[in-house]
Design an enzyme around this catalytic site. Sequence first.
Site, PDB file in Angstrom:
ATOM      1  N   LYS A  12       4.025   0.695   9.313  1.00 47.55           N
ATOM      2  CA  LYS A  12       4.230   2.080   8.773  1.00 47.55           C
ATOM      3  C   LYS A  12       3.552   3.237   9.525  1.00 47.55           C
ATOM      4  CE  LYS A  12       2.596   0.155   5.325  1.00 47.55           C
ATOM      5  NZ  LYS A  12       2.239  -0.467   3.282  1.00 47.55           N
ATOM      6  N   ARG A  66       4.282 -12.933  10.210  1.00 42.62           N
ATOM      7  CA  ARG A  66       4.490 -11.442   9.868  1.00 42.62           C
ATOM      8  C   ARG A  66       6.352 -11.467  10.494  1.00 42.62           C
ATOM      9  NH1 ARG A  66       1.816  -7.589   8.481  1.00 42.62           N
ATOM     10  NH2 ARG A  66       2.005  -5.340   8.776  1.00 42.62           N
ATOM     11  N   GLU A  74       0.633  -1.054  -0.215  1.00 42.72           N
ATOM     12  CA  GLU A  74       0.194   0.051   0.048  1.00 42.72           C
ATOM     13  C   GLU A  74       0.688   1.160  -0.298  1.00 42.72           C
ATOM     14  OE1 GLU A  74      -3.036   2.412   2.965  1.00 42.72           O
ATOM     15  OE2 GLU A  74      -2.269  -0.425   3.084  1.00 42.72           O
TER      16      GLU A  74
END
Length: 562
Positions: free
Chosen positions: A275, A265, A40
Site C-alpha cells: 500500500k 503472501r 489497516e
Amino acid sequence: MAEERKAPEARNFIEAFIDEDLAPGGAYEGMRVHTRFPPEPNGYLHIGHCKALCIDFGTAEKYGGLCNLRMDDTNPAKEDVEYVEAIQEDIHWLGFDWGDRFYYASDYFEQMYRCAEDLIRKGLAYVCQLTPDEMRQMRGEVGIPAQCPYRDRPAEESLDLFRRMRAGEFPDGSMTLRAKIDPSSGNFNMRDPVLYRIHHAHHHRQGDAWCIYPMYDFAHPIEDALEGITHSLCSLEFEAHRPLYNWVVEHCDLPSKPRQIEFARLGIDHTVLSKRKLRRLVEEGRVSGWDDPRMPTLCGLRRRGYTPKAIRSFCERIGVAKSDSTVEYAFLEHCLREDLNETAQRRMAVLRPVKLVLTNYPAGQSERFPVENHPNRPEDGTREVSFSRELYVEADDFLPEAAPKFKRLYPGGPECRLKGAYVIRCVGYTADESGRVTEIQAEYDPDSRGGDPADGRKIKGATIHWVDAATARTAEVRLYDNLFSDPDPDSGDKDFLQCLNPASLEVLTDCKVEAALAEAQPADRFQFLRLGYFCADSRDSAPDRLVFNRAVSLKDSYKPKL
Ligand code: ATP
Ligand code: MG
C-alpha cells in the site's frame, strides 16, 4: 457434529489444521469456525488482499462458519474514512459479506489497557525507560541476551508509571511497556517485546482519548480473542510472531483462545503489492488515482473490466501455500479471459479506422444484419448491425501491396469476408501526399449476404471486422500494458519508480464503434471482435463521450507449467 463442518473438497494445509481442531479431542471440538479479515485502513485493497479475503471469508464459508471484518486501526497515523468505506465496497463487490460483524480494533483499547495492567500486576510486564536507540543497542545477539535495567522494577512502580503514561505525563518515546518474557530467546520477538508506546496523536475514532497505543503483536491476539475468533489466518511475515501471539493469549484473561495460522503472501510480477508504494504512485501522479485501471487495486481492476468471478477464480487456483512465490500477471489475465470468453457479448469496434468504400454498392442504400451477441449463448439473442456503402475497417487489415502470408486487403488480393455481412475483394486505395492511406476501395459480391457466397466457392482471405460509417459512434479507447516493465519492481532496494513502463497507457481517440455500444454501462463487458475484452470507463464514459478500457487482449501469453 464436528464431522458435518468438514470442508467437502480437497484440503489445503489450513483446512487440515482446522479439521484437526474440530475433530473429537481437538481444541475447537464442536465449535463453529470463526475467522476475520483485518485490513489497516491506510490505503485501498489490492489483489494481495484478495488472496487473504478468499482465505479468510472462503474458509469460514466452507465450514459454515463466520468471518468478521475488522478495521485494524490501532495505529493513529494515516487513517482515513475514505479508505474504510472503499474497503467495505470492495469486499462486497468481490461477493463476501461480514453480516453485522463489522468492528474497529480501536474500540477495544480499554480492554487492551486492562490486559496490560493485569500483566503488570502478575509480574509479566514492566515499564521501561530506555530510549528506542538504547533498546536497540541492548537487545543482544544470538547467544547474548538482551538487557534492560528496568526489568526487575517492582510491579507497583510499573503500574504507577503506566497509569501516568496513559494520563499523558510523559513525552513520546520516553517510556514503553514491555512484556517480561525471555531476554535470551533465539526469537527476538520474545526478548521482552514492547506492548505499548507513548504517542501523542489524534486518533480518527478515539480522538484525543489516548496517548499510549498498543503494538500490533499485543493488540491483535486480544482483538481476535474478544471476537471469539477460532482461527486467525494471516500472511507469513507473522510466523515468527506466533509465539508472542500465543503468549498473549495464554497470559491475558481472555474469553477465548484463537489459533494463528500463516499462509504465503501473494506476489505478482510486473507490479507492486504494498500500500505504501501504491500510495506513492497516486501521490506523485504516476497514475490517475487508486482506481487507475493499471493499478493492482480492486477498484483499479474493477474499472479496468475485471469481474469478481475472475479474481476469485485466480485466488482459488493459485492455491494456499506455506512459502512465498510470485505468480505471473499473465495468469491473472488468463483467468479474466476465461470468464469473459464465456460471458461477454460480442461487438464490433475499429480502433485505428480507415474508410472502406464498396464501389459497387448503391449509394444511399443501407441494410441491417442480425448478429448473434454470443457464439455459444443463444439465450443472449441477436442484435442488428447496419451496413452501407461506406464502412470503417482497421488500418492494419490493409496493405498497399501483397506481402508474404498477408491474407487480408490489398489491391488484387484474395476475397475476404466482412464478418456476418458480405464477401469483398479489394480493388484500390487512395493515399495523401505523405503516403497515408485515406480510403480503401473494394467490390462486394451481392450474392454472399450473411458472409457465404451463393455458389459455395472457397474464400481464401481472412474474415475482418468492420463498422458502418453511417451509424458508427466515435469513441476513445484506452489500451493498457504492464505498469512496470521490470518483472520484479517490488524486490529489495530497487527504486520501483525507476521500473515504471513509460508505455503502459495508449490512448486512441478516434475509434469507431457500432451504434449499440452507445448504451454500454461500465458493468457490461464486451469482446470487441479480434481485439480483446473491453468495458466502458466508469469515471469518464458518458453517452456523448464514449470511453472504453481494454481489460485484456485476446492473445493468451500464459503457459501452464507442467
Ligand atoms: P501492505 O504491505 O500492502 O500495506 P499489509 O499487510 O500491511 O499490506 P493490511 O491492511 O494489514 O495490509 O492487510 C490485511 C490483511 O491482508 C492481512 O491479514 C495481510 O496479511 C493480508 N495481506 C496483505 N497483503 C497480502 C498479500 N500480498 N498476500 C496475501 N495476503 C496479504
Ligand atoms: Mg499491515
